[in-house]
Motif scaffolding. Structure first.
Motif, PDB file in Angstrom:
ATOM      1  N   TYR A   1       0.808  -1.212   0.000  1.00  0.00           N
ATOM      2  CA  TYR A   1       0.000   0.000   0.000  1.00  0.00           C
ATOM      3  C   TYR A   1       0.848   1.272   0.000  1.00  0.00           C
ATOM      4  O   TYR A   1       0.310   2.365  -0.119  1.00  0.00           O
ATOM      5  CB  TYR A   1      -0.936  -0.013   1.220  1.00  0.00           C
ATOM      6  N   LYS A   2       2.162   1.094   0.118  1.00  0.00           N
ATOM      7  CA  LYS A   2       3.051   2.244   0.125  1.00  0.00           C
ATOM      8  C   LYS A   2       3.440   2.614  -1.305  1.00  0.00           C
ATOM      9  O   LYS A   2       3.775   1.748  -2.110  1.00  0.00           O
ATOM     10  CB  LYS A   2       4.310   1.936   0.944  1.00  0.00           C
ATOM     11  N   HIS A   3       3.392   3.903  -1.602  1.00  0.00           N
ATOM     12  CA  HIS A   3       3.798   4.393  -2.929  1.00  0.00           C
ATOM     13  C   HIS A   3       3.024   3.680  -4.049  1.00  0.00           C
ATOM     14  O   HIS A   3       3.602   3.289  -5.069  1.00  0.00           O
ATOM     15  CB  HIS A   3       5.309   4.227  -3.129  1.00  0.00           C
ATOM     16  N   ASN A   4       1.742   3.488  -3.824  1.00  0.00           N
ATOM     17  CA  ASN A   4       0.883   2.820  -4.807  1.00  0.00           C
ATOM     18  C   ASN A   4      -0.341   3.709  -5.054  1.00  0.00           C
ATOM     19  O   ASN A   4      -1.444   3.437  -4.561  1.00  0.00           O
ATOM     20  CB  ASN A   4       0.461   1.445  -4.284  1.00  0.00           C
ATOM     21  N   PRO A   5      -0.160   4.787  -5.815  1.00  0.00           N
ATOM     22  CA  PRO A   5      -1.244   5.770  -5.978  1.00  0.00           C
ATOM     23  C   PRO A   5      -2.490   5.224  -6.650  1.00  0.00           C
ATOM     24  O   PRO A   5      -3.603   5.659  -6.331  1.00  0.00           O
ATOM     25  CB  PRO A   5      -0.589   6.868  -6.823  1.00  0.00           C
ATOM     26  N   VAL A   6      -2.329   4.282  -7.579  1.00  0.00           N
ATOM     27  CA  VAL A   6      -3.499   3.713  -8.255  1.00  0.00           C
ATOM     28  C   VAL A   6      -4.358   2.946  -7.257  1.00  0.00           C
ATOM     29  O   VAL A   6      -5.588   3.085  -7.226  1.00  0.00           O
ATOM     30  CB  VAL A   6      -3.070   2.786  -9.413  1.00  0.00           C
ATOM     31  N   LEU A   7      -3.705   2.152  -6.404  1.00  0.00           N
ATOM     32  CA  LEU A   7      -4.430   1.412  -5.382  1.00  0.00           C
ATOM     33  C   LEU A   7      -5.082   2.357  -4.368  1.00  0.00           C
ATOM     34  O   LEU A   7      -6.240   2.168  -3.981  1.00  0.00           O
ATOM     35  CB  LEU A   7      -3.481   0.451  -4.667  1.00  0.00           C
ATOM     36  N   THR A   8      -4.349   3.373  -3.964  1.00  0.00           N
ATOM     37  CA  THR A   8      -4.876   4.348  -3.010  1.00  0.00           C
ATOM     38  C   THR A   8      -6.116   5.044  -3.564  1.00  0.00           C
ATOM     39  O   THR A   8      -7.131   5.192  -2.866  1.00  0.00           O
ATOM     40  CB  THR A   8      -3.808   5.393  -2.660  1.00  0.00           C
ATOM     41  N   LYS A   9      -6.059   5.446  -4.811  1.00  0.00           N
ATOM     42  CA  LYS A   9      -7.198   6.107  -5.451  1.00  0.00           C
ATOM     43  C   LYS A   9      -8.384   5.162  -5.584  1.00  0.00           C
ATOM     44  O   LYS A   9      -9.542   5.547  -5.346  1.00  0.00           O
ATOM     45  CB  LYS A   9      -6.775   6.633  -6.829  1.00  0.00           C
TER      46      LYS A   9
ATOM     47  N   LYS B   1     -13.800   3.373  -3.443  1.00  0.00           N
ATOM     48  CA  LYS B   1     -14.589   2.175  -3.139  1.00  0.00           C
ATOM     49  C   LYS B   1     -14.499   1.882  -1.640  1.00  0.00           C
ATOM     50  O   LYS B   1     -13.829   0.932  -1.212  1.00  0.00           O
ATOM     51  CB  LYS B   1     -14.055   0.971  -3.925  1.00  0.00           C
ATOM     52  N   PRO B   2     -15.153   2.657  -0.814  1.00  0.00           N
ATOM     53  CA  PRO B   2     -15.007   2.504   0.645  1.00  0.00           C
ATOM     54  C   PRO B   2     -15.449   1.146   1.179  1.00  0.00           C
ATOM     55  O   PRO B   2     -15.020   0.738   2.264  1.00  0.00           O
ATOM     56  CB  PRO B   2     -15.862   3.634   1.210  1.00  0.00           C
ATOM     57  N   LYS B   3     -16.290   0.432   0.451  1.00  0.00           N
ATOM     58  CA  LYS B   3     -16.737  -0.877   0.917  1.00  0.00           C
ATOM     59  C   LYS B   3     -15.685  -1.966   0.695  1.00  0.00           C
ATOM     60  O   LYS B   3     -15.776  -3.049   1.301  1.00  0.00           O
ATOM     61  CB  LYS B   3     -18.045  -1.274   0.220  1.00  0.00           C
ATOM     62  N   ILE B   4     -14.708  -1.689  -0.171  1.00  0.00           N
ATOM     63  CA  ILE B   4     -13.642  -2.670  -0.410  1.00  0.00           C
ATOM     64  C   ILE B   4     -12.539  -2.395   0.601  1.00  0.00           C
ATOM     65  O   ILE B   4     -11.612  -1.626   0.359  1.00  0.00           O
ATOM     66  CB  ILE B   4     -13.131  -2.598  -1.864  1.00  0.00           C
ATOM     67  N   THR B   5     -12.656  -3.025   1.746  1.00  0.00           N
ATOM     68  CA  THR B   5     -11.813  -2.705   2.904  1.00  0.00           C
ATOM     69  C   THR B   5     -10.522  -3.525   2.899  1.00  0.00           C
ATOM     70  O   THR B   5     -10.206  -4.206   3.884  1.00  0.00           O
ATOM     71  CB  THR B   5     -12.581  -2.948   4.205  1.00  0.00           C
TER      72      THR B   5
END
Length: 253
Positions: free
Chosen positions: A206-214, A219-223
Motif C-alpha cells: 500500500y506504500k507508494h501505490n497511488p493507483v491502489l490508493t485512489k 470504493k469505501p466498501k472494499i476494505t
C-alpha cells in the motif's frame, strides 16, 4: 439459451450485446446457486434452462435488457452471503472460480501490468503452475502461531473460520506446496511476490501505490488493507472486501 434471443434481422452489435447480457445473467444464476450451496448439474438446471429459453426467445434488445434487469436482484442478493461461503461446503472448483473472478477483477481495476488473468487462475492443465487455493492459517489450531487477541474460541471455531472465503487466497501450486503448513507470519514475506490476493495482505503493498490508493478511496466498501498478523476479525473483514468486489463483478447491467 443465448441463441433463443437472436433474430435473423439483428445487427452484429445487437446480437453480440444480447449474447453478452444473457451470458452475464447465466453466470450470475450459477454463481448465486453456488453460494447457496446448490449443485449446478444437468438435473438441477434443465428446468431453469428451459424456462429461461422461453423467457428470452425473440425478445428485442430493450425487452431483453428490461427482463434481465427485473430478474437480476433475486440472484444478486445471494452475494450478500458470500462471507459464509466455505472451502469445506463447496466443490473446490467453485471456490477457485469465485476467487479467480475476484482476483482478475481487481487486476483489471488497478490496471496491473503484471496481472495473472482469469484464464490463468482458472486453467487446470499447467502442472505446477496451476493455481491452488491457499489457506492463510495453519491446519491445526495452534495458538503459538496466532496473535494474542486471535478471537477463536476453540479448535472447532478455528477450523470453521479457517475454511471461510475470507481466510483464503490463491497461489501457484509450486509456491503453495513450498510454503507447506506454515504460520501466516512466516508466509507473509512470500505473499508479497505473488498475485493481488496475497499482495494485498502485505502492508508494503500500500506504500507508494497511488493507483491502489485512489481505487480504495473511491470504493469505501472494499476494505483491503495490510494485515501483519491474521486473526478471526481479519477473516470477517477480508470476506467483506471480497463481497464488495463480487457486487461489482455481478453488478446489474
Amino acid at each position: 439459451i443465448m441463441l433463443a434471443a437472436i433474430n435473423p434481422d439483428d445487427t452484429t452489435d445487437v446480437w453480440q450485446t444480447k449474447i453478452s447480457l444473457i451470458s452475464k445473467y447465466i453466470d450470475l444464476i450459477l454463481t448465486s446457486r453456488t453460494i447457496e450451496g446448490k449443485t449446478n448439474n444437468y438435473d438441477n438446471l434443465k428446468d431453469i434452462a428451459f424456462t429461461l429459453t422461453k423467457e428470452v426467445r425473440d425478445k428485442k434488445l430493450p425487452e431483453l435488457l428490461t427482463y434481465i434487469q427485473g430478474e437480476w436482484q433475486k440472484y444478486q442478493n445471494n452475494i450478500d452471503r458470500l462471507d459464509q461461503f466455505t472451502y469445506t461446503k463447496s466443490d473446490r472448483s467453485d471456490m477457485l472460480y469465485i476467487l479467480a473472478r475476484i482476483a482478475s477483477h481487481l487486476e483489471d481495476e488497478l490496471t496491473l501490468t503484471n496481472k495473472v488473468g482469469f484464464q490463468t487462475y482458472w486453467q487446470r492443465d499447467r502442472g505446477m503452475k496451476t493455481f491452488d487455493i491457499e489457506h492463510l492459517l495453519k491446519d491445526a489450531y495452534d495458538v503459538t502461531s496466532l496473535p494474542g487477541d486471535h478471537g477463536f474460541t476453540d479448535a472447532k471455531d478455528y477450523s470453521e473460520y479457517r475454511n471461510r472465503i475470507g481466510a483464503l487466497a490463491l497461489l501457484p501450486r509450486s509456491r503453495n506446496r513450498s510454503l507447506q503448513d506454515n504460520s501466516y507470519k512466516n508466509k507473509l514475506h512470500a505473499y508479497h511476490a505473488e498475485n493481488i490476493l496475497t499482495q494485498s495482505l502485505c502492508e508494503d503493498y500500500y506504500k507508494h501505490n497511488p493507483v491502489l490508493t485512489k481505487y480504495l478511496a473511491a470504493k469505501p466498501k472494499i476494505t483491503l488493507s495490510g494485515i501483519p498478523d491474521f486473526s478471526k476479525d481479519h477473516i470477517t473483514k477480508r470476506a467483506d472486501a471480497y463481497k464488495a468486489v463480487a457486487f461489482e463483478i455481478w453488478e446489474k447491467p
